[in-house]
Motif scaffolding. Sequence first.
Motif, mmCIF file in Angstrom:
data_model
loop_
_atom_site.group_PDB
_atom_site.id
_atom_site.type_symbol
_atom_site.label_atom_id
_atom_site.label_comp_id
_atom_site.label_asym_id
_atom_site.label_seq_id
_atom_site.Cartn_x
_atom_site.Cartn_y
_atom_site.Cartn_z
ATOM 1 N N GLN A 130 -0.135 9.214 -5.456
ATOM 2 C CA GLN A 130 -0.209 9.846 -4.130
ATOM 3 C C GLN A 130 0.474 9.014 -3.047
ATOM 4 N N ARG A 131 0.421 7.696 -3.158
ATOM 5 C CA ARG A 131 1.027 6.852 -2.125
ATOM 6 C C ARG A 131 2.549 6.969 -2.137
ATOM 7 N N VAL A 132 3.139 6.970 -3.330
ATOM 8 C CA VAL A 132 4.593 7.103 -3.415
ATOM 9 C C VAL A 132 5.021 8.513 -3.003
ATOM 10 N N ASN A 133 4.306 9.536 -3.479
ATOM 11 C CA ASN A 133 4.611 10.900 -3.057
ATOM 12 C C ASN A 133 4.620 11.016 -1.542
ATOM 13 N N THR A 134 3.599 10.435 -0.924
ATOM 14 C CA THR A 134 3.467 10.510 0.530
ATOM 15 C C THR A 134 4.608 9.791 1.232
ATOM 16 N N ARG A 135 5.021 8.636 0.695
ATOM 17 C CA ARG A 135 6.135 7.905 1.299
ATOM 18 C C ARG A 135 7.404 8.761 1.297
ATOM 19 N N TYR A 136 7.616 9.511 0.224
ATOM 20 C CA TYR A 136 8.783 10.386 0.164
ATOM 21 C C TYR A 136 8.629 11.590 1.091
ATOM 22 N N VAL A 137 7.427 12.136 1.164
ATOM 23 C CA VAL A 137 7.170 13.260 2.077
ATOM 24 C C VAL A 137 7.490 12.865 3.519
ATOM 25 N N SER A 138 7.044 11.667 3.914
ATOM 26 C CA SER A 138 7.183 11.257 5.320
ATOM 27 C C SER A 138 8.524 10.607 5.639
ATOM 28 N N ASP A 139 9.053 9.788 4.710
ATOM 29 C CA ASP A 139 10.221 8.967 5.036
ATOM 30 C C ASP A 139 11.536 9.460 4.443
ATOM 31 N N VAL A 140 11.492 10.219 3.342
ATOM 32 C CA VAL A 140 12.724 10.686 2.697
ATOM 33 C C VAL A 140 12.972 12.155 3.018
ATOM 34 N N PRO A 160 12.668 -3.779 -2.011
ATOM 35 C CA PRO A 160 14.073 -3.386 -2.197
ATOM 36 C C PRO A 160 14.313 -2.645 -3.508
ATOM 37 N N GLU A 161 13.586 -3.019 -4.565
ATOM 38 C CA GLU A 161 13.778 -2.386 -5.873
ATOM 39 C C GLU A 161 13.246 -0.947 -5.915
ATOM 40 N N LEU A 162 12.396 -0.590 -4.950
ATOM 41 C CA LEU A 162 11.778 0.745 -4.939
ATOM 42 C C LEU A 162 11.903 1.407 -3.566
ATOM 43 N N ALA A 163 12.970 1.136 -2.845
ATOM 44 C CA ALA A 163 13.143 1.724 -1.517
ATOM 45 C C ALA A 163 12.981 3.247 -1.595
ATOM 46 N N PRO A 164 12.235 3.850 -0.629
ATOM 47 C CA PRO A 164 11.763 3.308 0.645
ATOM 48 C C PRO A 164 10.320 2.790 0.599
ATOM 49 N N CYS A 165 9.790 2.517 -0.580
ATOM 50 C CA CYS A 165 8.377 2.145 -0.699
ATOM 51 C C CYS A 165 8.106 0.763 -0.110
ATOM 52 N N LYS A 166 6.873 0.623 0.371
ATOM 53 C CA LYS A 166 6.375 -0.661 0.849
ATOM 54 C C LYS A 166 5.397 -1.213 -0.183
ATOM 55 N N ILE A 167 5.058 -2.462 -0.018
ATOM 56 C CA ILE A 167 4.140 -3.084 -0.975
ATOM 57 C C ILE A 167 2.817 -2.323 -1.040
ATOM 58 N N LYS A 168 2.361 -1.785 0.081
ATOM 59 C CA LYS A 168 1.074 -1.067 0.078
ATOM 60 C C LYS A 168 1.138 0.256 -0.685
ATOM 61 N N ASP A 169 2.350 0.700 -1.048
ATOM 62 C CA ASP A 169 2.494 1.940 -1.806
ATOM 63 C C ASP A 169 2.418 1.732 -3.315
ATOM 64 N N ILE A 170 2.345 0.469 -3.766
ATOM 65 C CA ILE A 170 2.335 0.178 -5.200
ATOM 66 C C ILE A 170 1.126 0.833 -5.868
ATOM 67 N N HIS A 171 1.355 1.393 -7.056
ATOM 68 C CA HIS A 171 0.331 2.147 -7.795
ATOM 69 C C HIS A 171 -0.762 1.264 -8.391
ATOM 70 N N MET A 172 -1.440 0.480 -7.629
ATOM 71 C CA MET A 172 -2.512 -0.341 -8.204
ATOM 72 C C MET A 172 -3.827 0.436 -8.185
ATOM 73 N N ILE A 173 -4.030 1.236 -9.237
ATOM 74 C CA ILE A 173 -5.260 2.019 -9.353
ATOM 75 C C ILE A 173 -6.419 1.076 -9.637
ATOM 76 N N LYS A 174 -7.523 1.282 -8.926
ATOM 77 C CA LYS A 174 -8.685 0.429 -9.122
ATOM 78 C C LYS A 174 -9.252 0.629 -10.531
ATOM 79 N N THR A 175 -9.479 -0.473 -11.217
ATOM 80 C CA THR A 175 -10.029 -0.415 -12.569
ATOM 81 C C THR A 175 -10.813 -1.688 -12.838
#
Length: 449
Positions: A369-379, A163-178
């Motif tokens: 890239q995940r957030v960008n893509t969510r906006y490309v497809s859903d917004v 809800p705090e980052l609509a329309p993002c889903k949990i899988k869109d969170i920027h958790m870069i592997k490190t």
Amino acid sequence: MKGLRVILFPVPLQGHINPLIQLADILYYWGFLISIVQTDFNSINPSTYPHSDFHSIPLSLSETDSVTGDVIAFVLKLNSCCTIPFRECFSSILSDPSKSRVACLITDAVLYFTQAVADEFNIRRLALRTSSICSFLAFAALPLLREKCYIPLQESQLEEPIPELAPCKIKDIHMIKTGNPDDIFRFITSMVRGTKASSGVIWNTFEDLERTKLAEFSQEFQVPVFPIVPFHKYCPAFSSSLLEPDESSLSWLDKQATNSVICVSFGSLAVINEKEFREIGWGLVNSKQPFLWVVHPGLVPGAQRLDPLLEGFLQMAGERGRVVKWAPQQAVLAHRATGGFWTHGGWNSTLESICEGLAMICQPVFGDQRVNTRYVSDVWRVGIHLENRIERGEIERAIRRLMAGEEGEEMRGRIWSLKEKGEACLRPGGVSYKSLERLASYISEVLSN
């Protein structure tokens, strides 16, 4: 502004170098003198930019540091290792009697250490953010998301909305592997602090695309903002590519029908495994659609058998298929034969696609890239999100939906509208043009005093 000098410093990665060099060109054509500080890692050829004054600083990286794929570890080391050599170089430029007065420093927001250096010399700093505003805000929200227990990510909750980052889903969170997850939060805290302490932020975006997020950023960060996108449309194109583009891709496109080709490129940092590579190849072949596929060195780490695989794909595709190691992407996307773009969802590629009115297939890999893509497809609804596993049947269906289906036609109508808005904002009197005028005045009349 005549005679005022601006010093710029890019992050030495392809997706960060391009917009900063484009910004340098823009400021040069607006009358500023340009000095560019760059590291000796991934450095660009100064002869390509004869109107800029280049300075190189050493970056102590081992071969392991440069190929590890751990972007967070890389940028943390960058901020640590560059501090002393950058300060020395910055001081040298400022004290050089042959150089004109320095108005300000412009650095990538990722290089947060430069704020303290600028403060030390009483020079104002502007931060350049090379991502979208929506992805930056999602990145900055990671500590809050951890506090609310969205992080660490749980497999069973990946499809749930935030809800705090609509329309993002949990899988869109920027958790870069490190190697150390705490490094992500250390980096974010430092970058956000440096951005808030800056004298303003330059954005490679435009208001009609991210109006709501621009207002949200301004309210939270309380610094001047200058959205002047699209950088690459302002001035003559110069190549800042770290890889040599294969110009034969353009002559191949010349032979193809108008709007028939899907261009496939996952950027310079993306990696996939050999199984995914096979599925992509067969998905392209089976779609029966002409394709131009960029397979850069290192796309499939450790693979020993790519050439035979590529030969097999191209033999099946015949004249419909073309594979290159790197392509002049802006020219390819602007070509009349290109009808769609399969991309990793990096912000530079997303903007270039919007500017050419090309609907997208997005296959995000990491970072913004995940957030960008969510906006490309859903917004903005101008692309197809490949959310499931990389499988040839799904790829074939996505390509046909984009290139030949009614859904793709509707997306092309929407992205063509965005393209027209992007073009309008660049004209004198347009919002990006006015923002650029404000930036030039701000540098010459406020920051330089």
